[in-house]
Structures are given as structure tokens and as C-alpha cells.
Design a protein around this motif. Sequence first.
Motif, short mmCIF file in Angstrom:
data_model
loop_
_atom_site.label_atom_id
_atom_site.label_comp_id
_atom_site.label_asym_id
_atom_site.label_seq_id
_atom_site.Cartn_x
_atom_site.Cartn_y
_atom_site.Cartn_z
N MET A 47 0.85 -1.18 0.00
CA MET A 47 0.00 0.00 0.00
C MET A 47 0.89 1.24 0.00
SD MET A 47 -2.93 0.55 2.75
CE MET A 47 -3.76 2.09 2.87
N SER A 48 0.62 2.20 -0.90
CA SER A 48 1.39 3.44 -0.90
C SER A 48 0.46 4.60 -1.18
CB SER A 48 2.51 3.37 -1.94
OG SER A 48 1.96 3.17 -3.21
N THR A 49 0.82 5.76 -0.64
CA THR A 49 -0.01 6.96 -0.82
C THR A 49 0.80 8.00 -1.58
OG1 THR A 49 -0.98 6.49 1.34
CG2 THR A 49 -1.42 8.64 0.41
N SER A 50 0.18 8.57 -2.60
CA SER A 50 0.85 9.64 -3.35
C SER A 50 0.37 10.99 -2.81
CB SER A 50 0.53 9.52 -4.83
OG SER A 50 -0.85 9.73 -5.04
N LYS A 51 1.20 11.98 -2.96
CA LYS A 51 0.85 13.33 -2.49
C LYS A 51 -0.28 13.91 -3.34
CE LYS A 51 4.54 14.61 0.30
NZ LYS A 51 4.76 13.39 0.98
N THR A 52 -0.95 14.89 -2.76
CA THR A 52 -2.02 15.54 -3.51
C THR A 52 -1.42 16.28 -4.70
OG1 THR A 52 -1.82 17.46 -2.09
CG2 THR A 52 -3.53 15.88 -1.54
N GLY A 53 -2.17 16.27 -5.79
CA GLY A 53 -1.72 17.00 -6.98
C GLY A 53 -2.13 18.45 -6.88
N LYS A 54 -2.00 19.17 -7.96
CA LYS A 54 -2.32 20.59 -8.00
C LYS A 54 -3.80 20.81 -7.66
CE LYS A 54 -1.76 24.47 -11.15
NZ LYS A 54 -1.35 24.83 -12.50
N HIS A 55 -4.67 19.92 -8.15
CA HIS A 55 -6.11 20.12 -7.94
C HIS A 55 -6.77 19.00 -7.16
CE1 HIS A 55 -6.01 23.38 -10.79
NE2 HIS A 55 -5.41 22.58 -11.67
N GLY A 56 -6.03 17.97 -6.79
CA GLY A 56 -6.79 16.79 -6.41
C GLY A 56 -6.53 16.22 -5.04
N HIS A 57 -6.96 14.99 -4.94
CA HIS A 57 -6.85 14.22 -3.70
C HIS A 57 -5.53 13.47 -3.67
CE1 HIS A 57 -11.21 14.60 -2.99
NE2 HIS A 57 -11.35 14.41 -4.28
N ALA A 58 -5.15 13.07 -2.46
CA ALA A 58 -4.06 12.11 -2.34
C ALA A 58 -4.61 10.78 -2.83
CB ALA A 58 -3.61 11.99 -0.89
N LYS A 59 -3.80 10.03 -3.55
CA LYS A 59 -4.25 8.74 -4.08
C LYS A 59 -3.59 7.61 -3.31
CE LYS A 59 -6.16 9.96 -8.34
NZ LYS A 59 -6.71 11.22 -7.97
N VAL A 60 -4.36 6.54 -3.11
CA VAL A 60 -3.84 5.36 -2.44
C VAL A 60 -3.71 4.25 -3.47
CG1 VAL A 60 -4.25 3.63 -0.64
CG2 VAL A 60 -4.88 6.01 -0.24
N HIS A 61 -2.52 3.67 -3.58
CA HIS A 61 -2.28 2.56 -4.50
C HIS A 61 -2.27 1.28 -3.68
CE1 HIS A 61 0.61 -0.03 -6.93
NE2 HIS A 61 -0.48 0.07 -7.66
N LEU A 62 -3.24 0.39 -3.95
CA LEU A 62 -3.38 -0.86 -3.21
C LEU A 62 -2.98 -2.05 -4.08
CD1 LEU A 62 -6.92 -0.20 -1.74
CD2 LEU A 62 -4.82 -0.26 -0.43
N VAL A 63 -2.23 -2.97 -3.53
CA VAL A 63 -1.93 -4.24 -4.20
C VAL A 63 -2.45 -5.31 -3.26
CG1 VAL A 63 -0.15 -5.77 -5.09
CG2 VAL A 63 0.12 -3.30 -5.31
N GLY A 64 -3.31 -6.18 -3.79
CA GLY A 64 -3.89 -7.23 -2.97
C GLY A 64 -3.80 -8.58 -3.63
N ILE A 65 -3.81 -9.62 -2.81
CA ILE A 65 -3.82 -11.00 -3.30
C ILE A 65 -5.19 -11.58 -3.00
CG2 ILE A 65 -2.77 -13.29 -3.10
CD1 ILE A 65 -0.65 -11.47 -4.03
N ASP A 66 -5.88 -12.07 -4.04
CA ASP A 66 -7.20 -12.69 -3.87
C ASP A 66 -7.08 -13.84 -2.87
OD1 ASP A 66 -9.49 -14.43 -4.27
OD2 ASP A 66 -9.90 -13.31 -6.11
N ILE A 67 -7.92 -13.84 -1.84
CA ILE A 67 -7.78 -14.85 -0.78
C ILE A 67 -8.22 -16.25 -1.23
CG2 ILE A 67 -7.88 -13.23 1.15
CD1 ILE A 67 -10.78 -13.88 1.56
N PHE A 68 -8.89 -16.35 -2.38
CA PHE A 68 -9.30 -17.67 -2.87
C PHE A 68 -8.48 -18.15 -4.06
CE2 PHE A 68 -13.23 -16.01 -0.84
CZ PHE A 68 -13.27 -16.93 0.19
N THR A 69 -8.12 -17.25 -4.98
CA THR A 69 -7.40 -17.67 -6.19
C THR A 69 -5.91 -17.33 -6.15
OG1 THR A 69 -7.81 -15.58 -7.34
CG2 THR A 69 -9.48 -17.32 -7.58
N ALA A 70 -5.48 -16.54 -5.16
CA ALA A 70 -4.08 -16.10 -5.01
C ALA A 70 -3.61 -15.24 -6.18
CB ALA A 70 -3.15 -17.28 -4.78
N LYS A 71 -4.53 -14.64 -6.94
CA LYS A 71 -4.14 -13.74 -8.03
C LYS A 71 -3.88 -12.35 -7.46
CE LYS A 71 -6.23 -15.83 -12.06
NZ LYS A 71 -7.53 -16.44 -12.22
#
Length: 160
Positions: A47-71
Motif C-alpha cells: 500500500m502506498s499513498t501519493s501526495k495531492t496533486g495541484k487540484h486533487g486528492h491524495a491517491k492510495v495505491h493498493l496491491v492485494g492478493i485474492d484470498i481464494f485464487t491467489a491472483k
Amino acid sequence: MSDDEQHNQTFEQASAGASLTFPMQCSALRKNGHVVIKGRPCKIVEMSTSKTGKHGHAKVHLVGIDIFTAKKLEEICPSTHNMDVPNVQRKEFQLVNIEDGFLNLMSQDFNSKDDVKVPEDPLGKEIKEAFKEDKDLLITVVSAMNEEAAISFKEAPKGS
């Protein structure tokens, strides 16, 4: 017909009304927690958070592993937006039998359960081998969003 008679209703099934997911703000999500990405229940591994841009929100980048298929699945969302978090339950069952590719399980309160498939990965092979050796096994079953899967097993302690 009295007033009481019109209120007599029979309900075929009642549940606690627990929903499959609940909303949580993106910024409140944590690594090793759970989140729904692209309609699949996932465990957050990065999980990582980017800083707010000139006009916008801070963005959160999520990487997850499916708990059933492991994708591996990824999602980027504004930190102020809500994301769904799956209600994940883990339960232990005693293995009674293996029939037609399904585990025949019994819960601690002696209810039987026979709709969990034998895993198709090396775990499934290990479960079958240990069962053939007449070991008492406890199977851990994880359930979320109307899906279930056996995720691990251990030998039951003697005398249980």
C-alpha cells in the motif's frame, strides 16, 4: 379475523442480516487487512499513498492478493473515497471423510459440512495423504462474499 392473525407469519430462514462487505475510507485501510478489488476479496500486501496533486486528492495505491485464487490485483483510489471491505471469517472444522473431491467436515458444535472442495494445490495433496495415515485433522476454512475454501490444516491435539 382478529388483528393478531394477520401478524402470524412464518419465516423459512432468518439471518443476522450481516452484509457481505462494509465500507471503509481508503486512507484507513492497512497492510495485511482485507479489501474488495475488482469484485474479489483480497488481502492487502502493499500500500502506498501519493501526495495531492495541484487540484486533487491524495491517491492510495493498493496491491492485494485474492484470498481464494491467489491472483494479484491492483487498485488506485482517492484517499477520501470509501472502498468495500469483505467480512472474512475463519473457522476450524474436524475432517471426517473425503468424498468425491469434497471435504466432509464437522464443526465444534457437531454440525456437519460437506460443501468445501479439496484444494487443488499441494495443500489438497497433503490433506489427502495425512487423512490416509489416519491422522485426526483440523481444517481451517476461510469464508468471504459467499465463497469458502480450505486454506490450511493441522493435526488435532490428542484427547480432543
